[in-house]
Design a protein around this motif. Sequence first.
Motif, PDB file in Angstrom:
ATOM      1  N   MET A  64      -6.597   6.812  -0.248  1.00  0.00           N
ATOM      2  CA  MET A  64      -8.184   6.687  -0.107  1.00  0.00           C
ATOM      3  C   MET A  64      -8.573   6.903  -1.857  1.00  0.00           C
ATOM      4  O   MET A  64      -8.047   7.820  -2.187  1.00  0.00           O
ATOM      5  CB  MET A  64      -8.772   7.833   0.834  1.00  0.00           C
ATOM      6  CG  MET A  64      -9.788   7.640   1.276  1.00  0.00           C
ATOM      7  SD  MET A  64     -10.426   6.245   2.279  1.00  0.00           S
ATOM      8  CE  MET A  64      -9.363   5.113   2.188  1.00  0.00           C
ATOM      9  N   LEU A  65      -9.496   6.082  -1.899  1.00  0.00           N
ATOM     10  CA  LEU A  65     -10.230   6.202  -3.260  1.00  0.00           C
ATOM     11  C   LEU A  65     -10.781   7.284  -3.421  1.00  0.00           C
ATOM     12  O   LEU A  65     -11.490   7.696  -2.200  1.00  0.00           O
ATOM     13  CB  LEU A  65     -10.835   4.978  -3.768  1.00  0.00           C
ATOM     14  CG  LEU A  65      -9.972   3.716  -3.743  1.00  0.00           C
ATOM     15  CD1 LEU A  65     -10.999   2.471  -3.866  1.00  0.00           C
ATOM     16  CD2 LEU A  65      -8.929   3.834  -4.788  1.00  0.00           C
ATOM     17  N   ASP A  76     -12.617   8.078  10.444  1.00  0.00           N
ATOM     18  CA  ASP A  76     -11.324   7.427  10.482  1.00  0.00           C
ATOM     19  C   ASP A  76     -11.362   5.863  10.628  1.00  0.00           C
ATOM     20  O   ASP A  76     -11.046   5.279  11.616  1.00  0.00           O
ATOM     21  CB  ASP A  76     -10.704   7.845  11.900  1.00  0.00           C
ATOM     22  CG  ASP A  76      -8.999   7.700  11.845  1.00  0.00           C
ATOM     23  OD1 ASP A  76      -8.669   6.826  10.885  1.00  0.00           O
ATOM     24  OD2 ASP A  76      -8.398   7.622  13.053  1.00  0.00           O
ATOM     25  N   PRO A  77     -11.961   5.565   9.726  1.00  0.00           N
ATOM     26  CA  PRO A  77     -12.297   4.036   9.837  1.00  0.00           C
ATOM     27  C   PRO A  77     -11.328   3.011   9.891  1.00  0.00           C
ATOM     28  O   PRO A  77     -10.491   2.939   8.916  1.00  0.00           O
ATOM     29  CB  PRO A  77     -13.238   3.707   8.487  1.00  0.00           C
ATOM     30  CG  PRO A  77     -12.950   4.844   7.608  1.00  0.00           C
ATOM     31  CD  PRO A  77     -12.482   5.957   8.344  1.00  0.00           C
ATOM     32  N   PRO A  91     -13.036  13.557   1.496  1.00  0.00           N
ATOM     33  CA  PRO A  91     -12.249  14.488   1.027  1.00  0.00           C
ATOM     34  C   PRO A  91     -11.605  15.599   1.830  1.00  0.00           C
ATOM     35  O   PRO A  91     -12.694  16.237   2.428  1.00  0.00           O
ATOM     36  CB  PRO A  91     -13.081  14.795  -0.436  1.00  0.00           C
ATOM     37  CG  PRO A  91     -13.881  13.739  -0.596  1.00  0.00           C
ATOM     38  CD  PRO A  91     -14.296  13.250   0.923  1.00  0.00           C
ATOM     39  N   ARG A 120       0.824  -1.237  -0.204  1.00  0.00           N
ATOM     40  CA  ARG A 120       0.104  -0.001   0.027  1.00  0.00           C
ATOM     41  C   ARG A 120       0.729   1.119   0.136  1.00  0.00           C
ATOM     42  O   ARG A 120       0.553   2.136  -0.676  1.00  0.00           O
ATOM     43  CB  ARG A 120      -0.988  -0.148   1.327  1.00  0.00           C
ATOM     44  CG  ARG A 120      -1.938   1.041   1.185  1.00  0.00           C
ATOM     45  CD  ARG A 120      -3.073   0.764   2.149  1.00  0.00           C
ATOM     46  NE  ARG A 120      -3.661   1.891   2.682  1.00  0.00           N
ATOM     47  CZ  ARG A 120      -4.613   1.928   3.472  1.00  0.00           C
ATOM     48  NH1 ARG A 120      -5.331   0.946   3.842  1.00  0.00           N
ATOM     49  NH2 ARG A 120      -5.257   3.197   3.790  1.00  0.00           N
ATOM     50  N   THR A 138      -5.425   8.790   7.189  1.00  0.00           N
ATOM     51  CA  THR A 138      -5.375   7.690   8.046  1.00  0.00           C
ATOM     52  C   THR A 138      -3.823   7.113   7.983  1.00  0.00           C
ATOM     53  O   THR A 138      -3.228   7.160   6.923  1.00  0.00           O
ATOM     54  CB  THR A 138      -6.247   6.743   8.146  1.00  0.00           C
ATOM     55  OG1 THR A 138      -6.335   6.291   6.637  1.00  0.00           O
ATOM     56  CG2 THR A 138      -7.632   7.228   8.570  1.00  0.00           C
ATOM     57  N   THR A 154     -19.233  12.257  -5.134  1.00  0.00           N
ATOM     58  CA  THR A 154     -19.270  12.999  -3.730  1.00  0.00           C
ATOM     59  C   THR A 154     -20.679  13.735  -3.375  1.00  0.00           C
ATOM     60  O   THR A 154     -21.037  13.630  -2.557  1.00  0.00           O
ATOM     61  CB  THR A 154     -18.118  13.861  -3.568  1.00  0.00           C
ATOM     62  OG1 THR A 154     -17.497  13.943  -4.523  1.00  0.00           O
ATOM     63  CG2 THR A 154     -17.261  13.588  -2.326  1.00  0.00           C
ATOM     64  N   ALA A 179     -10.606   0.595   6.862  1.00  0.00           N
ATOM     65  CA  ALA A 179      -9.929   1.486   5.728  1.00  0.00           C
ATOM     66  C   ALA A 179      -8.483   1.464   6.076  1.00  0.00           C
ATOM     67  O   ALA A 179      -7.442   1.420   5.009  1.00  0.00           O
ATOM     68  CB  ALA A 179     -10.563   2.860   5.424  1.00  0.00           C
ATOM     69  N   ALA A 180      -8.098   1.537   7.191  1.00  0.00           N
ATOM     70  CA  ALA A 180      -6.599   1.864   7.594  1.00  0.00           C
ATOM     71  C   ALA A 180      -5.812   0.507   7.299  1.00  0.00           C
ATOM     72  O   ALA A 180      -4.673   0.697   6.972  1.00  0.00           O
ATOM     73  CB  ALA A 180      -6.483   2.399   8.986  1.00  0.00           C
ATOM     74  N   PHE A 197     -10.808   1.317   0.367  1.00  0.00           N
ATOM     75  CA  PHE A 197     -12.098   1.918   0.824  1.00  0.00           C
ATOM     76  C   PHE A 197     -12.197   3.374   0.369  1.00  0.00           C
ATOM     77  O   PHE A 197     -11.347   4.092  -0.070  1.00  0.00           O
ATOM     78  CB  PHE A 197     -11.977   2.001   2.358  1.00  0.00           C
ATOM     79  CG  PHE A 197     -12.104   0.673   2.973  1.00  0.00           C
ATOM     80  CD1 PHE A 197     -13.553   0.409   3.419  1.00  0.00           C
ATOM     81  CD2 PHE A 197     -11.403  -0.472   2.803  1.00  0.00           C
ATOM     82  CE1 PHE A 197     -13.851  -0.973   4.005  1.00  0.00           C
ATOM     83  CE2 PHE A 197     -11.700  -1.537   3.525  1.00  0.00           C
ATOM     84  CZ  PHE A 197     -12.963  -1.770   4.067  1.00  0.00           C
ATOM     85  N   LEU A 198     -13.372   3.950   0.479  1.00  0.00           N
ATOM     86  CA  LEU A 198     -13.584   5.278   0.292  1.00  0.00           C
ATOM     87  C   LEU A 198     -14.702   5.958   1.130  1.00  0.00           C
ATOM     88  O   LEU A 198     -15.573   5.035   1.759  1.00  0.00           O
ATOM     89  CB  LEU A 198     -13.790   5.654  -1.190  1.00  0.00           C
ATOM     90  CG  LEU A 198     -15.064   5.106  -1.464  1.00  0.00           C
ATOM     91  CD1 LEU A 198     -16.046   6.341  -2.335  1.00  0.00           C
ATOM     92  CD2 LEU A 198     -15.165   3.820  -2.515  1.00  0.00           C
ATOM     93  N   LEU A 211     -11.460  10.482   6.619  1.00  0.00           N
ATOM     94  CA  LEU A 211     -11.087   9.945   5.113  1.00  0.00           C
ATOM     95  C   LEU A 211     -11.951  10.584   4.039  1.00  0.00           C
ATOM     96  O   LEU A 211     -11.547  10.459   3.098  1.00  0.00           O
ATOM     97  CB  LEU A 211     -11.849   8.648   5.160  1.00  0.00           C
ATOM     98  CG  LEU A 211     -10.520   7.392   5.841  1.00  0.00           C
ATOM     99  CD1 LEU A 211     -11.139   6.069   5.577  1.00  0.00           C
ATOM    100  CD2 LEU A 211      -9.220   7.634   5.391  1.00  0.00           C
ATOM    101  N   THR A 226     -17.403   8.736   1.609  1.00  0.00           N
ATOM    102  CA  THR A 226     -18.196  10.125   0.702  1.00  0.00           C
ATOM    103  C   THR A 226     -18.337  11.269   1.493  1.00  0.00           C
ATOM    104  O   THR A 226     -17.842  11.187   2.584  1.00  0.00           O
ATOM    105  CB  THR A 226     -19.628   9.579   0.391  1.00  0.00           C
ATOM    106  OG1 THR A 226     -20.285   9.577   1.598  1.00  0.00           O
ATOM    107  CG2 THR A 226     -19.481   8.286  -0.382  1.00  0.00           C
ATOM    108  N   ALA A 227     -18.410  12.160   0.977  1.00  0.00           N
ATOM    109  CA  ALA A 227     -18.571  13.413   1.450  1.00  0.00           C
ATOM    110  C   ALA A 227     -19.227  13.523   2.918  1.00  0.00           C
ATOM    111  O   ALA A 227     -18.985  14.124   3.827  1.00  0.00           O
ATOM    112  CB  ALA A 227     -18.902  14.447   0.746  1.00  0.00           C
TER     113      ALA A 227
END
Lengths: 316, 211, 964
Positions: free
Chosen positions: C1-2, B60-61, B203, A134, B208, C9, B64-65, B72-73, B201, B75-76
């Motif tokens: 992050m993707l 701060d999931p 935008p 990563r 993270t 969004t 995902a870390a 992962f992503l 995370l 969303t706003a």
Amino acid sequence: MLLAAPAVQAQLYQTPGPATPATKDQVQLYVPEDKEIGRISLPDEKLSVLIQPQGREWREFRSHTLRLLVGGLVLAMLAALGLFYLFRGTIRIHAGRSGRMVPRFGGLDRFAHWTTAVSFLVMAATGLVLTFGRPLLIPLIGHPAFTGLAVWSKSVHNFVSVPFVFGLLLILVLWVRDNIPEKADWIWLRTLGGLLDKGGEHPEAGRFNAGQKGVFWSVVFGGAAMALTGYLLMVPFTVTGIGGMQILHVIHAVLAGLMIAAIIGHIYIGTIGMEGAFDAMGRGEVDENWAIEHHHRWYEEQRRKGLAPPPPQAAE
Amino acid sequence: MARMKFLCDSERCIECNACVTACKNEHEVPWGINRRRLVTLNDGMPGERSVSMACMHCNDPPCAAVCPVDCFLQTADGVVLHSKDLCIGCGYCFYACPFGAPQFPRSTDFGSRGKMDKCTFCAGGPEADNTPEEYQKYGSNRLAEGKLPLCAEMCSTRALMAGDGDVLADIYAERVVRRGYGSGATGWTTAYGRRDAGSALAPGGAATGGS
Amino acid sequence: MLKKTGSATPRGSLSRALAGALGDGVSRRGFLRRSGLATGGLAAVGALPATMIRKADAGPILPNVELVTRKNVCTHCSVGCTVIAEVQNGVWVGQEPGWESPINQGTHCAKGASVRELTKGSRRVKYPLKLVDGQWQRISWDQAIGEIGDRLMEIRRQSGPDAVFWLGSAKFSNEGAYLYRKLAAFWGTNNVDHQARICHSTTVAGVANTWGYGAMTNSYNDIQNSKALLIVGGNPAEAHPVSMQHMLRGKEHNRAPFIVIDPRFTRTAAHATEYVRIRPGTDIPVAWGLLWHIFENGWEDKEYIRQRVYGMDEVRAEVRKWTPEEVERVTGVPGTQMRRVAEALAKNKPSTVIWCMGVTQHTVGTANVRALSILQLALGNIGVAGGGANIYRGHCNVQGATDFGLDVSTLPAYYGLAEGAWKHFCRVWDVDYDYMKSRFASKDLMEAKGIPTTRWFDAVLAQPGQIEQPSPLRAMMCFGHGGNTVTRMPEMVKGLAALSLLVIADPHPTTFAAIRERRDGTYILPACTQFETDGSRTCSNRSMQWGEKVVEPIFESKDDYTIIYLLARRLGFAEEMFKHITVEGTRPVPEDILREMNRGCLAIGATGQSPERLKMHMKHQADFDKITMRAADGPCRGDYYGLPWPSWGHPEIRHPGSAVLYDTSRHVMDGGGVFRARFGVERNGVSLLADGSYSKGSDIRDGYPEFTMAVLRKLGWDKELTAEERRVIEAIGGDKIDEVSWQTDLSMGIIRVALKHGCVPHGNAKARALAWNLPDPVPVHREPIYSPRPELVKAYPAIEDRRDFRLVQLARSLQFKVADSDLREKFPMVLTSGRLVEYEGGGEETRSNPWLAELQQSMFAEINVKDAERLGIRDGAWVWVHGPENAARAKVRALVTERVGSGTVFMPFHFSGYWQGESLRGNYPPDTDPIVLGEPVNGVTTYGYDPVTFMQETKVTLCRVEPA
Ligand SMILES: Nc1nc2c(c(=O)[nH]1)N[C@H]1C(S)=C(S)[C@@H](COP(=O)(O)OP(=O)(O)OC[C@H]3O[C@@H](n4cnc5c(=O)[nH]c(N)nc54)[C@H](O)[C@@H]3O)O[C@H]1N2
Ligand SMILES: Nc1nc2c(c(=O)[nH]1)N[C@H]1C(S)=C(S)[C@@H](COP(=O)(O)OP(=O)(O)OC[C@H]3O[C@@H](n4cnc5c(=O)[nH]c(N)nc54)[C@H](O)[C@@H]3O)O[C@H]1N2
Ligand code: HEM
Ligand code: HEM
Ligand code: SF4
Ligand code: SF4
Ligand code: SF4
Ligand code: SF4
Ligand code: SF4
Ligand SMILES: [Mo]
């Protein structure tokens, strides 16, 4: 979740008490949370864990500690070897090559070694792809390509475990007799195998010196532990819950780091670190002088058994 | 921008499993995958409480870390989604997730456990909204249709709520004041932290560990 | 992050909706509607372009194909939650919350949230089947109906019409139930029954004998007005989950004590402020124990009792015996707790009492029901918003199926079976009374109660002399029944084997189909569900809701109307039976059936609910208040949702329905009412009519008898009848026009005139604390037959053995035999049974639904931690549960828990498909076996029947648990 006694009390009596919040901002939304396990109707034990904040430590380990540890160990080992190389250079055969060879590892020995070795290296590489991909690879090759690589690595890692374990067992059977610790090992260890002695004085050693025995047992025990934890990681939750899985992963990964570092050292010694060493595994036979210097007792034994050529007539 | 959250008011939850079933129905989730589930604490004793749990869409999931492929992503509005195209089924997200949210089609790891699946907050996946591809991989995308998660919409007692975290907090607080008891929003401390720092995370959010 | 690619969004329309909502300072309520938290759901999105709202082209929903929304009602329980179905190309592709429904307000329980699966139907019966030598054969509908008809006619010739048992279903629509009752009448038998027998027959008998009607008095919504809730023997958190929405709101908003009396710490009890653990089968001592404290402290409503209750003094005499010490000795509940509960109920009025199977399914079921009713009368809680006897009914239409006469003791609308009742319905059906009489074996049998479903197998196995009809049962027509749901299954299996014809009309094969002992003479007709047809259903609060057909019947299935028509046609009376009902092809039109019902069912006020009005209510659900259930606006303005009966008179007079029964604070045209004058006007010189109590605006300011022509004439109101009304009355009454009553006056003129004067047509009487026509006029405690306390049996014996419903009923003799034997040592634990939220009834339907089946994958028995320790049983381990009759046993998993007290075992009853440890999976017709199978608890339940209704005892027997 905290089922604080006052909350239950408040509900039971339904009358405002001292603990009853009177305004919205007195309401506690955030409460201390510890591991919570309950009952669930699904026949899946692990889903009965409602909250496991302990995942936090594992996350910390996986995202930071592990990379620092493995990266650190590998870099430290490389640095140490580099320094050592600068300081000591290649350990030469003190007496120079005699040109006469003593057979050291037969075909089966070498087959076992290389099976293990190659598998190990593949496993290390594929494992490290997961660990470091990563931060290191994704920026280079992008997400889709890396996923492809990771999937491939993962299955290679899984499948190569078979030859690895096979090789490990073979090594164990073939070499265990010669790796039983003995008194001489103590002396060898005390003098660090004469490693620092530029004069080439090596303490007495049998087929394997204490250092090699160390490698052997590290590989055997470490490899077994890797295999055990690895297979348990492969069939998750069969013997343990989520906490156990985290521990298994930590053991697997830490051992991987330690073993990789150790093996780097081993490879160093087996190649540029020591003149003549590679032949043992490469050709299966070693130069007589190498044998005399490093494994004198073994050399004597071989000679007694007539496996080594008779000593040349002393030149003196 | 609304910060989407779940809140399960365990004083209300009666373990009726409507939320679980609604999810299965809405997304045709196959047998064995439990995007949402019910856990009962202190079973059979005074103080028994049930909590409906799915992905909490943490700030701060942790999932995902730890994801080795970084799939992962967020969303706003804080929804944590992942890409099944990228997922390699390693299971690490499950180890890290405080709530047991990630689910896998297979139990063994030989090869792979299959693409991870988890609650999407009914927001589909990284694909374009409401495409057949998106549905096939992640189920329907209610958020894009202006609807909220079906599990919460169908909750029998309005125990499970989904929506803007501030609003949820407000409703919850109002309930507690009105009835005089409530033992905190299960999972909030762990998922959102005491100081709601927003979505790390999302935008612009704090990055993270890992990448 | 993707990053989500493309338009990721902004999250489409939602973020815009939210941004709008928050930015413009829209009220919290406005936002909540969007958040799905309050009500309304989609409304807020209405402002968005239509294309954003629809799933553009996702998943099972196809792009560019019209998406139709249809409204129906959940088929799984009596709460009656609205189901919103999205249909495309005739396929049900999505389910949305029914926000507008005042009942569920968008919500569901697990079952309701899963109903879409019913029409996917992978495990459904797909075509007619016939069992030939143990093998299932596919046959055509023609062949099936032909062969069934032939066999029925043959049995009729040989053994008479009473040899056929017609079992209908509480899953029918009202129209289906009514039609099925009519079918049995035309066939010529009263052997027609349905699930209410095993469910709420004792409630109906108990409350109807107390104050007039056998129904829940208030509504789920109304519980939000309650200041205290007492839940006895009910577990709404599992059985009526959506009702908990209203109950918890009541609890929270009013800080109402929430008291649960149950042997088991249920999911409902988890939300209680007071949990009272009792020994199963001791509800009368508990009720009397509460009344003891109430009388002792003078907490009763004395004025209410004086005006509106008859016979409370006899109750006082009985209650005096139940001192706190005796109550504790019998029930196990400490006196202090009893006092606390009594005080909570008395001091937080209005208080409501809610009950269910823990009360009704006992050998003392009717008496239990009466005791609780009397408790509410003493507190003056009946006829009051927030009070009431909120008796949660069972299946989605158990109320309606009962109302419309699927019963061995009555024609539709509780007219009974006497000659007058038959004549009334002959007029409604427009058939000759003599023709109808000729259909029966005799006039006596025409007027005799039939064989109830709890005992059908006893009637199969009976010797001809033991049974009060010419022949034992030889055929069973079984529409919509699980089969594993009657007690004493080992004997049921024998009865099943002895039947010469068994016909199952059901979407699923049911347990009956899987029983090994039958190898021939079984037919399965694929009935469709209520989502594949239309019609009305009555939920627990008496609201009638019209369900719209969502999809066409799947595979070869047909709806109940069609199957009934096909049978009637084959049996030769379709002409007569469908004289005033349009039949399209072979499908009778449900609207027409309802119109006929409206014409005839005057006695319960099921006359105002025309199909047009019901459909209008469904369409304008949003106009109804979420607590009062009254429309404030729109075309239904003033109506209560679903026109809860009674909705008196012609639909045209627009009676709004009655949300709270017997509510004197309202005008009768506003939903007000009084207790029904059903049992005469006086007894032993004491008036039975209300004393100075009457509904608001009544011209008669006192009690009055039910309205007949005689009464009208006495009041001089007969002149207000129109000429047409008078003509009809004269035609009905002939030379006895005075005897024409509000119930039989098909012109509804008598009703119209009574209403005009603010009077309730059924008269204004006192409720009866003393019901002299019942075996126990004042309820007395009687130990269960299989009592765990033999020492109490002599003091509280079961009722004497007796005969009723054409059969013998054993009670005291069996109880004494059990008490005197060593059974207690061999079977030391008490076994009780009940429900799980995920499954319904016999469970064949819900266990076939993967979304539900996954949640409960094996049959279990709840065993207390201490007992488990003593017996060496681990949680999840297999155990044998042995029953005291027929060497019965069941192999199930142990669920070790504190939910049950030590010495008590609880088992859910939704399982079947295993029998004494062996799987019956192979016996199901191919591809119809439910996903999850398990051992039926009724394999180990035992004998015991309520004397009034023959309700089975499911809740108390003895058992022994051993590790398997
Ligand atoms: N999920 C689900 N919901 C259903 C149904 C279903 O099958 N599944 N069926 C529907 C039908 S048909 C019905 S009739 C209703 C029934 O609904 P309920 O009556 O609420 O359900 P049960 O679980 O049968 O019984 C309720 C409680 O009675 C308790 N009980 C047992 N013995 C006694 C006793 O002697 N005294 C007292 N006080 N309590 C006792 C049991 O412990 C149990 O908790 O539910 C309806 N709703
Ligand atoms: N031990 C024990 N036994 C009990 C109880 C208990 O508490 N304990 N509870 C009792 C109670 S209260 C009840 S009500 C019974 C319930 O017992 P059952 O009524 O026997 O159980 P269900 O499974 O609800 O049966 C309904 C059947 O109707 C079918 N069906 C659904 N829709 C339709 C339709 O539109 N038309 C037709 N023709 N069929 C349809 C379904 O497929 C299903 O097979 O069990 C009783 N038995
Ligand atoms: C590619 C690099 C490697 C080289 C060049 C190499 C070389 C050698 C050599 C020359 C020996 C013989 C030493 C002697 O004569 O006693 C040896 C032994 C051994 N090697 Fe390796 N090896 C390599 C990789 C590995 C790996 C990856 C493992 C295990 C995981 C391994 C495990 C062992 C063991 C257990 C022994 C016997 C004990 C010992 O001699 O230290 N080797 N190796
Ligand atoms: C029998 C032998 C082994 C088996 C069955 C095995 C199995 C596994 C499994 C299942 C994982 C988890 C990764 C995933 O699921 O995607 C893993 C990770 C890993 N393994 Fe092994 N493994 C074995 C031996 C080794 C060896 C010999 C090494 C190298 C030294 C190694 C290094 C690693 C590393 C570095 C990781 C990644 C840890 C991380 O980044 O989190 N493994 N292994
Ligand atoms: S709940 Fe679990 S899966 Fe969901 S965002 Fe948090 S860590 Fe990730
Ligand atoms: S299972 Fe998939 S999503 Fe989860 S950590 Fe592994 S790759 Fe990432
Ligand atoms: S938000 Fe949607 S995906 Fe998540 S649990 Fe609820 S229904 Fe399932
Ligand atoms: S639907 Fe609501 S009440 Fe039912 S289990 Fe889920 S959260 Fe709890
Ligand atoms: S089963 Fe009852 S409570 Fe559940 S959704 Fe259906 S009607 Fe509503
Ligand atoms: Mo029932």
